[in-house]
Design an enzyme around this catalytic site. Structure first.
Site, PDB file in Angstrom:
ATOM      1  N   LYS A   1       2.215  -5.485   9.452  1.00  0.00           N
ATOM      2  CA  LYS A   1       2.557  -4.398   8.532  1.00  0.00           C
ATOM      3  C   LYS A   1       4.032  -4.051   8.669  1.00  0.00           C
ATOM      4  O   LYS A   1       4.545  -3.893   9.774  1.00  0.00           O
ATOM      5  CB  LYS A   1       1.742  -3.142   8.845  1.00  0.00           C
ATOM      6  CG  LYS A   1       0.251  -3.318   8.702  1.00  0.00           C
ATOM      7  CD  LYS A   1      -0.492  -2.044   9.096  1.00  0.00           C
ATOM      8  CE  LYS A   1      -1.986  -2.224   8.955  1.00  0.00           C
ATOM      9  NZ  LYS A   1      -2.722  -1.011   9.370  1.00  0.00           N
TER      10      LYS A   1
ATOM     11  N   ASN B   1       0.843  -1.189   0.000  1.00  0.00           N
ATOM     12  CA  ASN B   1       0.000   0.000   0.000  1.00  0.00           C
ATOM     13  C   ASN B   1       0.880   1.242   0.000  1.00  0.00           C
ATOM     14  O   ASN B   1       1.982   1.235   0.555  1.00  0.00           O
ATOM     15  CB  ASN B   1      -0.896   0.021   1.239  1.00  0.00           C
ATOM     16  CG  ASN B   1      -1.798  -1.189   1.309  1.00  0.00           C
ATOM     17  OD1 ASN B   1      -2.386  -1.590   0.325  1.00  0.00           O
ATOM     18  ND2 ASN B   1      -1.889  -1.786   2.483  1.00  0.00           N
TER      19      ASN B   1
ATOM     20  N   TYR C   1       3.568   0.600   2.916  1.00  0.00           N
ATOM     21  CA  TYR C   1       3.550  -0.538   3.827  1.00  0.00           C
ATOM     22  C   TYR C   1       3.178  -1.824   3.112  1.00  0.00           C
ATOM     23  O   TYR C   1       2.325  -1.854   2.256  1.00  0.00           O
ATOM     24  CB  TYR C   1       2.661  -0.305   5.049  1.00  0.00           C
ATOM     25  CG  TYR C   1       1.289   0.246   4.836  1.00  0.00           C
ATOM     26  CD1 TYR C   1       0.167  -0.529   5.101  1.00  0.00           C
ATOM     27  CD2 TYR C   1       1.088   1.560   4.424  1.00  0.00           C
ATOM     28  CE1 TYR C   1      -1.110  -0.021   4.954  1.00  0.00           C
ATOM     29  CE2 TYR C   1      -0.185   2.082   4.275  1.00  0.00           C
ATOM     30  CZ  TYR C   1      -1.280   1.282   4.540  1.00  0.00           C
ATOM     31  OH  TYR C   1      -2.546   1.786   4.388  1.00  0.00           O
TER      32      TYR C   1
ATOM     33  N   HIS D   1      -6.190   1.537  13.081  1.00  0.00           N
ATOM     34  CA  HIS D   1      -6.836   0.455  12.332  1.00  0.00           C
ATOM     35  C   HIS D   1      -6.203  -0.913  12.605  1.00  0.00           C
ATOM     36  O   HIS D   1      -5.024  -0.998  12.932  1.00  0.00           O
ATOM     37  CB  HIS D   1      -6.729   0.704  10.827  1.00  0.00           C
ATOM     38  CG  HIS D   1      -7.282   2.010  10.388  1.00  0.00           C
ATOM     39  ND1 HIS D   1      -6.674   2.780   9.431  1.00  0.00           N
ATOM     40  CD2 HIS D   1      -8.382   2.706  10.764  1.00  0.00           C
ATOM     41  CE1 HIS D   1      -7.373   3.875   9.230  1.00  0.00           C
ATOM     42  NE2 HIS D   1      -8.417   3.861  10.033  1.00  0.00           N
TER      43      HIS D   1
ATOM     44  N   HIS E   1      -3.078   0.274  14.441  1.00  0.00           N
ATOM     45  CA  HIS E   1      -2.009   1.086  13.861  1.00  0.00           C
ATOM     46  C   HIS E   1      -2.572   2.384  13.288  1.00  0.00           C
ATOM     47  O   HIS E   1      -3.643   2.391  12.678  1.00  0.00           O
ATOM     48  CB  HIS E   1      -1.324   0.281  12.746  1.00  0.00           C
ATOM     49  CG  HIS E   1      -0.330   1.073  11.975  1.00  0.00           C
ATOM     50  ND1 HIS E   1      -0.605   1.573  10.715  1.00  0.00           N
ATOM     51  CD2 HIS E   1       0.924   1.465  12.275  1.00  0.00           C
ATOM     52  CE1 HIS E   1       0.455   2.229  10.280  1.00  0.00           C
ATOM     53  NE2 HIS E   1       1.395   2.185  11.209  1.00  0.00           N
TER      54      HIS E   1
ATOM     55  N   ARG F   1      -4.431   9.088  10.248  1.00  0.00           N
ATOM     56  CA  ARG F   1      -5.113   7.877   9.774  1.00  0.00           C
ATOM     57  C   ARG F   1      -5.008   6.804  10.866  1.00  0.00           C
ATOM     58  O   ARG F   1      -3.930   6.489  11.327  1.00  0.00           O
ATOM     59  CB  ARG F   1      -4.468   7.370   8.484  1.00  0.00           C
ATOM     60  CG  ARG F   1      -4.552   8.375   7.326  1.00  0.00           C
ATOM     61  CD  ARG F   1      -3.851   7.805   6.085  1.00  0.00           C
ATOM     62  NE  ARG F   1      -3.735   8.775   5.022  1.00  0.00           N
ATOM     63  CZ  ARG F   1      -4.580   8.900   4.003  1.00  0.00           C
ATOM     64  NH1 ARG F   1      -5.637   8.112   3.931  1.00  0.00           N
ATOM     65  NH2 ARG F   1      -4.385   9.811   3.071  1.00  0.00           N
TER      66      ARG F   1
ATOM     67  N   LYS G   1     -14.977   8.211   8.914  1.00  0.00           N
ATOM     68  CA  LYS G   1     -14.976   6.822   9.392  1.00  0.00           C
ATOM     69  C   LYS G   1     -14.132   6.678  10.665  1.00  0.00           C
ATOM     70  O   LYS G   1     -14.537   5.997  11.617  1.00  0.00           O
ATOM     71  CB  LYS G   1     -14.440   5.906   8.286  1.00  0.00           C
ATOM     72  CG  LYS G   1     -14.419   4.437   8.628  1.00  0.00           C
ATOM     73  CD  LYS G   1     -13.991   3.594   7.450  1.00  0.00           C
ATOM     74  CE  LYS G   1     -12.517   3.356   7.514  1.00  0.00           C
ATOM     75  NZ  LYS G   1     -12.022   2.394   6.536  1.00  0.00           N
ATOM     76  N   ASP G   2     -12.969   7.331  10.695  1.00  0.00           N
ATOM     77  CA  ASP G   2     -12.093   7.209  11.857  1.00  0.00           C
ATOM     78  C   ASP G   2     -12.611   7.975  13.074  1.00  0.00           C
ATOM     79  O   ASP G   2     -12.256   7.656  14.203  1.00  0.00           O
ATOM     80  CB  ASP G   2     -10.678   7.675  11.512  1.00  0.00           C
ATOM     81  CG  ASP G   2      -9.946   6.697  10.613  1.00  0.00           C
ATOM     82  OD1 ASP G   2     -10.473   5.598  10.349  1.00  0.00           O
ATOM     83  OD2 ASP G   2      -8.834   7.027  10.160  1.00  0.00           O
TER      84      ASP G   2
END
Length: 182
Positions: A71, A48, A131, A61, A118, A58, A168-169
């Protein structure tokens, strides 16, 4: 390469050997035989790449089994504050977090094993974050924790009201409300 471990068992920070001359530099960002000696898997299923403006946050997750992900993360342009939270129920460090700074200058690589939430905060505009993950993305298995959960005590280094966070976060659960799958 230099390998650093932490009081939270599992994560590893790698400083690769970097060879520089007038042409630029060369480093091995992943080598199965070298990384494998430190418990990092040899098989990754997806790579990614994100580019973000300064103050983009971010996370936090994770993916639940059987699609859980380890990761291997690094920055190739700019810098991030990278944060992980131990969500392994049987771990003596459950709910503890760890922070590292990854930059294009230090070239550090951070191994985040399965069982950790993370996230990262970009510290510069146009930060490129790469990642490798040990499982493909699965929407049905995604989960997370609210990045500013007071019980975590994460100092992101900025007023979190100034962070740029996805809708969303912003609605992820608190750690106390999480049914950890790990």
């Amino acid at each position: 390469m230099k390998v650093e471990t932490f009081p939270i068992v599992g994560p590893i920070l790698i400083t690769p050997d970097c060879f520089q001359d007038t042409r630029g530099f060369f480093l091995e960002s992943y080598k199965s035989s070298s990384f494998g000696h430190h418990g990092i898997p040899s098989q990754f299923f997806q790579d990614n790449h994100s580019r973000s403006s300064k103050n983009v946050l971010r996370g936090l997750h994770f993916q639940s089994p059987p699609m859980d992900q380890g990761k291997l993360v690094r920055v190739i342009r700019g810098s991030v504050l990278d944060v992980i939270v131990d969500i392994r129920k049987s771990s003596s460090t459950f709910g503890h977090h760890l922070k590292v700074v990854l930059t294009d200058q230090n070239k550090n690589i951070f191994w985040v094993p399965p069982g950790f939430a993370h996230g990262f905060l970009t510290l510069e505009d146009d930060t490129d974050f790469l990642y490798k993950v040990t499982n493909e993305y699965s929407k049905a298995h995604e989960g997370g924790i609210l990045f500013n959960d007071p019980s975590l005590g994460i100092d992101w280094g900025i007023d979190v009201k100034d962070a740029i966070v996805s809708d969303k976060d912003l609605v992820l659960p608190l750690l106390k409300d999480l049914e950890s799958p790990f």
